[in-house]
Design an enzyme around this catalytic site. Structure first.
Site, PDB file in Angstrom:
ATOM      1  CB  CYS A 103       6.080   4.383  -8.135  1.00 46.73           C
ATOM      2  SG  CYS A 103       6.156   4.456  -9.822  1.00 46.73           S
TER       3      CYS A 103
ATOM      4  CD  GLU B 187       7.971   0.304  -9.150  1.00 48.00           C
ATOM      5  OE1 GLU B 187       8.009   1.573  -8.110  1.00 48.00           O
ATOM      6  OE2 GLU B 187       7.035   0.301  -9.839  1.00 48.00           O
TER       7      GLU B 187
ATOM      8  CG  ASN C  87       0.304   3.958  -8.134  1.00 45.47           C
ATOM      9  OD1 ASN C  87       0.310   2.653  -8.630  1.00 45.47           O
ATOM     10  ND2 ASN C  87       0.319   4.228  -8.477  1.00 45.47           N
TER      11      ASN C  87
END
Length: 494
Positions: free
Chosen positions: A291, A256, A159
């Site tokens: 995110c 993460e 992304n």
């Protein structure tokens, strides 16, 4: 396509050289706005290629580790300058990234330019890192210092691959590690060209790059005995697998993972045009594929209609289409799989009776039908059990729910297995801080949310299933090191 939109090939980067994958294997990359358009061919590494990259990083480690922090910081500054030194080459990488990813040109430019800035920021920590902590006796004189771990494997998602890489690569290098970068299968050609460009400014073997099928080479990299640190950004499902593989060699991991970020709008929030724009960007930037995006919005019942109207005005102005076109403000979802996830959540919400409102102008209906497009959508008052509320949508859809009071909002925001980011919207500083301290998240923004509210000086990561450890900031450098305590009889060292 124009003359500048030829098919572009990217290679691996191993031991200071751009090299083809074994057997010349490549992976095709297509334009998500025009899926039939071939954009690039990325080298498809074999297990042998991956092992060669790790071996090169291992061989380069002793000399890189032996440099002082300031010497390594000097390299980081050289990298930052080189990344943007050729304006024409930079513009070509930005355009290529939009073609293979789908995000609008402006966002591709932000990503490409942010990477150098994060190298400069990390370089600024050199002096602080060089200062050991000293504990004077009696009974002992002790020095607390740190050592680099060795070869660090850095894995980034599709992304924002370069922006996310900028939260871990300069930190790993400044800490004294050498690295192997694994890019995602999607959207990896422009990032690979960028990484090769920065790696050329470093000694051979310090930065190595592989692209390829994770199902083929992933476990071989994760379990390689020369890999001494793993830093992964991606989904919770894959993050758990990474942790399981790393356990074979007890390799330290930083994870993460996903986020289902909640925002709480209190009754005293300032809701002007600027606030709604921050709310919109925090939700729908990169078509919601971030995110740290705002993914659940809890609004005090007295301000609910105002928030819905304010956000509706902004999303209605968006132009949905090919990110290369100047009039486009809202690009496609990156890939067919993710589009199916988002549209499936919206269909479920509609079937359950939720009010699903889609917005935005579509100048080219044929393009919209054939590309991976979804208009920005607001889902009003959905049942809390629906997937659009319970799961991370990672796409252009925002559920908006009513809350009765502050305590209700905190309870609903924390009712989630994920804890990456959150936000509080209030005009009262003390109240906003009080609420923020009660939210189970690694980062809480006040009157903002997402990338444009991110202070890169702070550590970034999550609680619960959003991960382990932190990237960014000074703490992001420490995560790539192990503590080393040196002790002697009192009065002997100092």
């Amino acid at each position: 396509m124009s003359d500048q939109d030829d098919v572009v090939e990217s290679r691996l980067f191993i031991n200071g050289k751009r090299v083809a994958a074994s057997g010349g294997r490549t992976m095709p990359l297509h334009n998500p706005a025009r899926p039939s358009e071939l954009v690039g061919q990325a080298a498809q590494a074999s297990v042998e290629d991956a092992h060669a990259a790790i071996a090169a990083a291992h061989a380069a480690f002793p000399a890189w580790k032996a440099l002082s922090y300031e010497e390594r910081a000097h390299y980081l500054r050289k990298v930052a300058a080189h990344l943007t030194a050729d304006a024409g080459e930079l513009a070509a990488r930005i355009r290529l990234f939009t073609r293979e990813h789908g995000k609008v040109l402006k966002e591709s430019g932000i990503e490409m330019n942010r990477l150098g800035g994060r190298f400069l920021q990390a370089a600024g920590y050199a002096g602080r890192l060089a200062a050991d902590e000293q504990l004077k006796g009696p009974p002992f004189d002790t020095v607390i210092t740190r050592q680099a771990r060795g070869v660090a494997l850095l894995i980034v998602p599709w992304n924002w691959p370069l922006s996310i890489l900028g939260a871990k690569l300069p930190q790993a290098l400044l800490a004294g590690n050498t690295v192997v970068i694994k890019l995602p299968e999607n959207s990896c050609v422009a990032p690979a060209l960028t990484i090769a460009r920065l790696a050329e400014m470093l000694p051979p073997g310090v930065v190595n790059l592989v692209t390829g099928d994770a199902t083929e080479i992933g476990d071989a990299m994760l379990t390689h005995p020369l890999v001494k640190a793993i830093n992964f950004t991606g989904s919770v499902r894959i993050g758990k697998h990474v942790m399981q593989m790393a356990s074979r060699n007890l390799t330290p991991v930083t994870l993460e993972l996903g986020g289902n970020d909640a925002g709480i709008v209190l009754e005293d929030a300032v809701l002007d045009d600027d606030a709604f724009m921050r709310m919109y960007l925090g939700t729908f930037m990169t078509s919601g594929q971030i995110c740290m995006a705002l993914k659940r919005l809890y609004v005090h019942k007295s301000r609910y209609d105002e928030v819905v109207d304010g956000l509706s005005r902004i999303v209605a102005r968006q132009v949905v289409g090919d990110g290369l076109l100047p009039e486009t403000t809202f690009g496609p979802v990156n890939n067919a799989r993710q589009l199916k996830v988002v549209t499936g959540m919206l269909e479920q919400a509609r079937a359950a009776g939720a009010d699903v409102r889609e917005f935005g102008a579509v100048p080219d209906e044929q393009l919209y039908r054939h590309g991976y497009f979804q208009k920005p959508a607001l889902v009003l008052d959905p049942d809390a059990a629906l997937d659009i509320v319970r799961k991370e949508q990672f796409g252009p859809a925002l559920p908006i729910m009513r809350i009765n009071d502050e305590a209700h909002g905190i309870r609903m925001a924390n009712d989630c297995d994920l804890g990456l980011c959150s936000s509080v919207w209030s005009a009262d500083r003390e109240r906003a801080l009080r609420v923020a301290r009660q939210l189970e998240a690694g980062t809480t923004y006040i009157n903002n949310h997402g990338p444009l509210g991110q202070d890169d000086r702070g550590p970034f990561g999550g609680f619960k299933e959003s991960g382990i450890g932190r990237n960014l900031g000074y703490e992001g450098v420490l995560g790539f090191q192990g503590y080393h305590t040196i002790s002697a009889p009192g009065g002997w060292l100092f």
